[in-house]
Structures are given as structure tokens and as C-alpha cells.
Design a protein around this motif. Sequence first.
Motif, PDB file in Angstrom:
ATOM      1  N   ASP A   1     139.906  78.546  -4.957  1.00 45.55           N
ATOM      2  CA  ASP A   1     139.366  79.894  -4.748  1.00 45.55           C
ATOM      3  C   ASP A   1     139.247  80.213  -3.262  1.00 45.55           C
ATOM      4  OD1 ASP A   1     139.062  80.167  -7.482  1.00 45.55           O
ATOM      5  OD2 ASP A   1     136.940  79.579  -7.463  1.00 45.55           O
ATOM      6  N   ILE A   2     139.479  81.470  -2.924  1.00 43.56           N
ATOM      7  CA  ILE A   2     139.206  81.955  -1.573  1.00 43.56           C
ATOM      8  C   ILE A   2     137.712  82.202  -1.465  1.00 43.56           C
ATOM      9  CG2 ILE A   2     139.495  83.921  -0.004  1.00 43.56           C
ATOM     10  CD1 ILE A   2     142.405  84.086  -0.991  1.00 43.56           C
ATOM     11  N   ILE A   3     137.071  81.584  -0.458  1.00 45.06           N
ATOM     12  CA  ILE A   3     135.610  81.650  -0.352  1.00 45.06           C
ATOM     13  C   ILE A   3     135.147  82.301   0.948  1.00 45.06           C
ATOM     14  CG2 ILE A   3     135.282  79.660  -1.857  1.00 45.06           C
ATOM     15  CD1 ILE A   3     134.779  77.986   0.712  1.00 45.06           C
ATOM     16  N   GLY A   4     136.083  82.805   1.745  1.00 45.79           N
ATOM     17  CA  GLY A   4     135.674  83.445   2.986  1.00 45.79           C
ATOM     18  C   GLY A   4     136.854  83.687   3.894  1.00 45.79           C
ATOM     19  N   SER A   5     136.542  83.980   5.142  1.00 46.77           N
ATOM     20  CA  SER A   5     137.574  84.313   6.117  1.00 46.77           C
ATOM     21  C   SER A   5     137.107  83.900   7.508  1.00 46.77           C
ATOM     22  CB  SER A   5     137.855  85.813   6.082  1.00 46.77           C
ATOM     23  OG  SER A   5     138.924  86.154   6.935  1.00 46.77           O
ATOM     24  N   THR A   6     138.075  83.670   8.398  1.00 47.45           N
ATOM     25  CA  THR A   6     137.781  83.334   9.786  1.00 47.45           C
ATOM     26  C   THR A   6     139.032  83.632  10.602  1.00 47.45           C
ATOM     27  OG1 THR A   6     136.851  81.640  11.261  1.00 47.45           O
ATOM     28  CG2 THR A   6     138.508  80.908   9.653  1.00 47.45           C
ATOM     29  N   ARG A   7     138.931  83.589  11.906  1.00 49.32           N
ATOM     30  CA  ARG A   7     140.140  83.766  12.713  1.00 49.32           C
ATOM     31  C   ARG A   7     139.952  83.261  14.143  1.00 49.32           C
ATOM     32  NH1 ARG A   7     140.074  90.358  12.491  1.00 49.32           N
ATOM     33  NH2 ARG A   7     139.326  89.816  10.422  1.00 49.32           N
ATOM     34  N   LEU A   8     141.072  82.923  14.742  1.00 50.59           N
ATOM     35  CA  LEU A   8     141.134  82.738  16.181  1.00 50.59           C
ATOM     36  C   LEU A   8     141.434  84.113  16.755  1.00 50.59           C
ATOM     37  CD1 LEU A   8     143.240  79.454  16.374  1.00 50.59           C
ATOM     38  CD2 LEU A   8     140.775  79.693  16.689  1.00 50.59           C
ATOM     39  N   CYS A   9     140.713  84.502  17.790  1.00 47.85           N
ATOM     40  CA  CYS A   9     140.861  85.873  18.299  1.00 47.85           C
ATOM     41  C   CYS A   9     140.611  85.909  19.798  1.00 47.85           C
ATOM     42  CB  CYS A   9     139.903  86.814  17.556  1.00 47.85           C
ATOM     43  SG  CYS A   9     138.166  86.288  17.606  1.00 47.85           S
ATOM     44  N   GLU A  10     140.734  87.113  20.351  1.00 46.96           N
ATOM     45  CA  GLU A  10     140.517  87.325  21.792  1.00 46.96           C
ATOM     46  C   GLU A  10     141.311  86.324  22.627  1.00 46.96           C
ATOM     47  OE1 GLU A  10     138.995  90.006  22.729  1.00 46.96           O
ATOM     48  OE2 GLU A  10     138.357  90.489  20.689  1.00 46.96           O
ATOM     49  N   ILE A  11     142.569  86.153  22.235  1.00 42.69           N
ATOM     50  CA  ILE A  11     143.424  85.205  22.928  1.00 42.69           C
ATOM     51  C   ILE A  11     143.645  85.619  24.382  1.00 42.69           C
ATOM     52  CG2 ILE A  11     145.463  86.416  22.037  1.00 42.69           C
ATOM     53  CD1 ILE A  11     145.207  82.713  23.024  1.00 42.69           C
TER      54      ILE A  11
ATOM     55  N   ARG B   1     142.311  80.413  26.971  1.00 44.83           N
ATOM     56  CA  ARG B   1     141.034  80.522  26.257  1.00 44.83           C
ATOM     57  C   ARG B   1     141.251  81.225  24.925  1.00 44.83           C
ATOM     58  NH1 ARG B   1     136.276  80.050  29.365  1.00 44.83           N
ATOM     59  NH2 ARG B   1     135.194  81.232  27.753  1.00 44.83           N
ATOM     60  N   VAL B   2     140.350  80.955  23.985  1.00 45.53           N
ATOM     61  CA  VAL B   2     140.406  81.595  22.681  1.00 45.53           C
ATOM     62  C   VAL B   2     138.980  81.682  22.129  1.00 45.53           C
ATOM     63  CG1 VAL B   2     140.716  79.474  21.328  1.00 45.53           C
ATOM     64  CG2 VAL B   2     141.681  81.614  20.490  1.00 45.53           C
ATOM     65  N   GLU B   3     138.768  82.615  21.221  1.00 46.08           N
ATOM     66  CA  GLU B   3     137.477  82.747  20.548  1.00 46.08           C
ATOM     67  C   GLU B   3     137.654  82.445  19.067  1.00 46.08           C
ATOM     68  OE1 GLU B   3     134.360  86.312  19.333  1.00 46.08           O
ATOM     69  OE2 GLU B   3     135.501  86.530  21.199  1.00 46.08           O
ATOM     70  N   ILE B   4     136.650  81.825  18.464  1.00 45.30           N
ATOM     71  CA  ILE B   4     136.587  81.679  17.015  1.00 45.30           C
ATOM     72  C   ILE B   4     135.575  82.701  16.519  1.00 45.30           C
ATOM     73  CG2 ILE B   4     135.896  80.183  15.102  1.00 45.30           C
ATOM     74  CD1 ILE B   4     136.844  77.794  16.764  1.00 45.30           C
ATOM     75  N   GLY B   5     136.028  83.576  15.624  1.00 47.42           N
ATOM     76  CA  GLY B   5     135.122  84.626  15.169  1.00 47.42           C
ATOM     77  C   GLY B   5     135.494  85.177  13.805  1.00 47.42           C
ATOM     78  N   TYR B   6     134.795  86.263  13.429  1.00 47.62           N
ATOM     79  CA  TYR B   6     135.000  86.920  12.139  1.00 47.62           C
ATOM     80  C   TYR B   6     134.834  85.925  10.984  1.00 47.62           C
ATOM     81  CZ  TYR B   6     137.079  90.691  14.918  1.00 47.62           C
ATOM     82  OH  TYR B   6     137.303  91.701  15.834  1.00 47.62           O
ATOM     83  N   THR B   7     133.916  84.995  11.148  1.00 43.94           N
ATOM     84  CA  THR B   7     133.738  83.943  10.141  1.00 43.94           C
ATOM     85  C   THR B   7     132.629  84.310   9.171  1.00 43.94           C
ATOM     86  OG1 THR B   7     134.425  82.267  11.761  1.00 43.94           O
ATOM     87  CG2 THR B   7     133.266  81.492   9.788  1.00 43.94           C
ATOM     88  N   TRP B   8     132.946  84.208   7.899  1.00 47.80           N
ATOM     89  CA  TRP B   8     131.930  84.382   6.852  1.00 47.80           C
ATOM     90  C   TRP B   8     132.372  83.645   5.590  1.00 47.80           C
ATOM     91  CZ3 TRP B   8     133.683  86.731   2.402  1.00 47.80           C
ATOM     92  CH2 TRP B   8     134.834  87.520   2.515  1.00 47.80           C
ATOM     93  N   TYR B   9     131.368  83.252   4.789  1.00 45.37           N
ATOM     94  CA  TYR B   9     131.628  82.515   3.555  1.00 45.37           C
ATOM     95  C   TYR B   9     130.769  83.086   2.431  1.00 45.37           C
ATOM     96  CZ  TYR B   9     132.692  79.155   7.279  1.00 45.37           C
ATOM     97  OH  TYR B   9     133.151  78.572   8.432  1.00 45.37           O
ATOM     98  N   ALA B  10     131.259  82.945   1.198  1.00 40.36           N
ATOM     99  CA  ALA B  10     130.460  83.300   0.026  1.00 40.36           C
ATOM    100  C   ALA B  10     129.124  82.565   0.101  1.00 40.36           C
ATOM    101  CB  ALA B  10     131.211  82.922  -1.253  1.00 40.36           C
ATOM    102  N   LYS B  11     128.080  83.216  -0.384  1.00 39.19           N
ATOM    103  CA  LYS B  11     126.716  82.686  -0.266  1.00 39.19           C
ATOM    104  C   LYS B  11     126.606  81.245  -0.751  1.00 39.19           C
ATOM    105  CE  LYS B  11     122.169  83.183   0.228  1.00 39.19           C
ATOM    106  NZ  LYS B  11     121.547  83.336   1.556  1.00 39.19           N
ATOM    107  N   ARG B  12     127.242  80.924  -1.871  1.00 35.85           N
ATOM    108  CA  ARG B  12     127.098  79.578  -2.445  1.00 35.85           C
ATOM    109  C   ARG B  12     127.717  78.493  -1.566  1.00 35.85           C
ATOM    110  NH1 ARG B  12     130.984  82.246  -5.119  1.00 35.85           N
ATOM    111  NH2 ARG B  12     133.030  81.274  -5.449  1.00 35.85           N
ATOM    112  N   HIS B  13     128.534  78.877  -0.615  1.00 35.42           N
ATOM    113  CA  HIS B  13     129.176  77.895   0.256  1.00 35.42           C
ATOM    114  C   HIS B  13     128.540  77.832   1.647  1.00 35.42           C
ATOM    115  CE1 HIS B  13     132.409  76.861  -2.503  1.00 35.42           C
ATOM    116  NE2 HIS B  13     132.465  78.136  -2.812  1.00 35.42           N
ATOM    117  N   GLN B  14     127.495  78.636   1.856  1.00 35.27           N
ATOM    118  CA  GLN B  14     126.781  78.585   3.124  1.00 35.27           C
ATOM    119  C   GLN B  14     125.841  77.379   3.124  1.00 35.27           C
ATOM    120  OE1 GLN B  14     124.945  82.423   3.805  1.00 35.27           O
ATOM    121  NE2 GLN B  14     126.853  83.509   3.377  1.00 35.27           N
ATOM    122  N   GLU B  15     125.628  76.801   4.292  1.00 38.23           N
ATOM    123  CA  GLU B  15     124.764  75.639   4.462  1.00 38.23           C
ATOM    124  C   GLU B  15     125.243  74.465   3.608  1.00 38.23           C
ATOM    125  OE1 GLU B  15     120.627  76.648   4.228  1.00 38.23           O
ATOM    126  OE2 GLU B  15     120.916  78.499   5.343  1.00 38.23           O
ATOM    127  N   THR B  16     126.564  74.365   3.496  1.00 43.22           N
ATOM    128  CA  THR B  16     127.210  73.200   2.889  1.00 43.22           C
ATOM    129  C   THR B  16     128.088  72.593   3.970  1.00 43.22           C
ATOM    130  OG1 THR B  16     129.169  74.420   2.135  1.00 43.22           O
ATOM    131  CG2 THR B  16     127.245  74.420   0.660  1.00 43.22           C
TER     132      THR B  16
END
Length: 198
Positions: A81-91, A97-112
Motif C-alpha cells: 500500500d502507498i502510505i505517504g509521500s516525500t521528495r528531494l527538493c530545492e536542488i 545541496r538538497v532539501e528533504i521535504g513534503y513528507t507525510w504519512y498515514a496516521k497509523r504509520h506515524q511514530e513507527t
Amino acid sequence: MDNLTWLEETKLVGTIVTLMPLQRKHADALIEAASDGNLWELWFTSIPTAETIDMYIEKALNDHSLGLALPFVVVDNATGDIIGSTRLCEISPENDRVEIGYTWYAKRHQETGVNIECKYLLLQHAFEQLNVIATEFRTHWHNHVSRAAIARLGAKQDGVLRNHKKDKDGHYRDTVVFSIIDHEWPMVKHSLNYKMNR
């Protein structure tokens, strides 16, 4: 780091999650993931809704085509299952240099273990494949959970950008900036491996 290396889509495989290149066909699965916890209700984040998901994906793909981002979906290896999204950005190829951002996960997968492994895969790709000298993280001043999670990775706080930019409600936000630099990566990698193996 050159733009050709940066733009190359890749799959990053871990033990519990795999990061796959974001595609338009992932829209429904991303909305389902965001629905776990109604993540779009968090006022200090920008999580897509059913109404904004197409625009969210198009912006990510357009940023990729411009050499500004490498967007991923986060896949749970146990279920597929797809449980979230993230990306390398602001290259910044000229500054490595690079930024890691736009990161989020379904609630049940947070704090795991999901976030630690996801960030490990991105950091490893950034430092060992793209050869960056610094990886940056940015988050809203009021997103205390995100700030704590970034610090637990081993990132150090660089500072706070006051009145940095307007949020989705038109309010100016303060942005907290963290980073990990190249000579810190071996120790951060060691620490993350220890946490993931526990």
C-alpha cells in the motif's frame, strides 16, 4: 552533483518501506493514505485533499521536469500500500545541496519505524549517490512533532526564518531550518542504523 544525476528517477528500497517515483496514477492511493487521520486538517502542513490532489501531483512532476524536485510515494513493503509521500527538493547543483521535504504519512504509520527508514533512504541517496555536501530540512515553527522528528534523525537546527512565507490561509509562517552536512553523515548513518535495528 550534476542535473542529469539529480533528475534520474530511482527506486529506493528499504526493509519496511520502498520509495517509488510519484506518478499520476497514485492519486487515489495518496488520498486514501491522507484520509487516515484526515491529515489535511493540520493547519500547519500542506497535505493534499481529493480536490487538490491533481494539482499537488502536477506541481511535483513539473518541479521534477524543471530539475527542482525528485518526488516519491512511500510504499509499505508488507502490504504494497502507498502510505505517504516525500521528495528531494530545492536542488542546488552549483552548491551541492538538497532539501528533504513534503513528507507525510498515514496516521497509523506515524511514530513507527517508517519515518526513520524513509529519511535514511533519502539521506543515503543524497550523500552517497548525489554527493551533496548538505541536506536540509524545513518545517513550520508550530509543527512541534516534525521538529522533534527531524532532531531525532541527528539534524542540527540552523535557525528560524521569521515571516518566511505565507501559508495556505495567508498567514506568514516562521520556518525552522535544520541540516545534516557531509562530514556528519557517517555518524548520523551509524545512529540511524542502530535505531532501525532495534
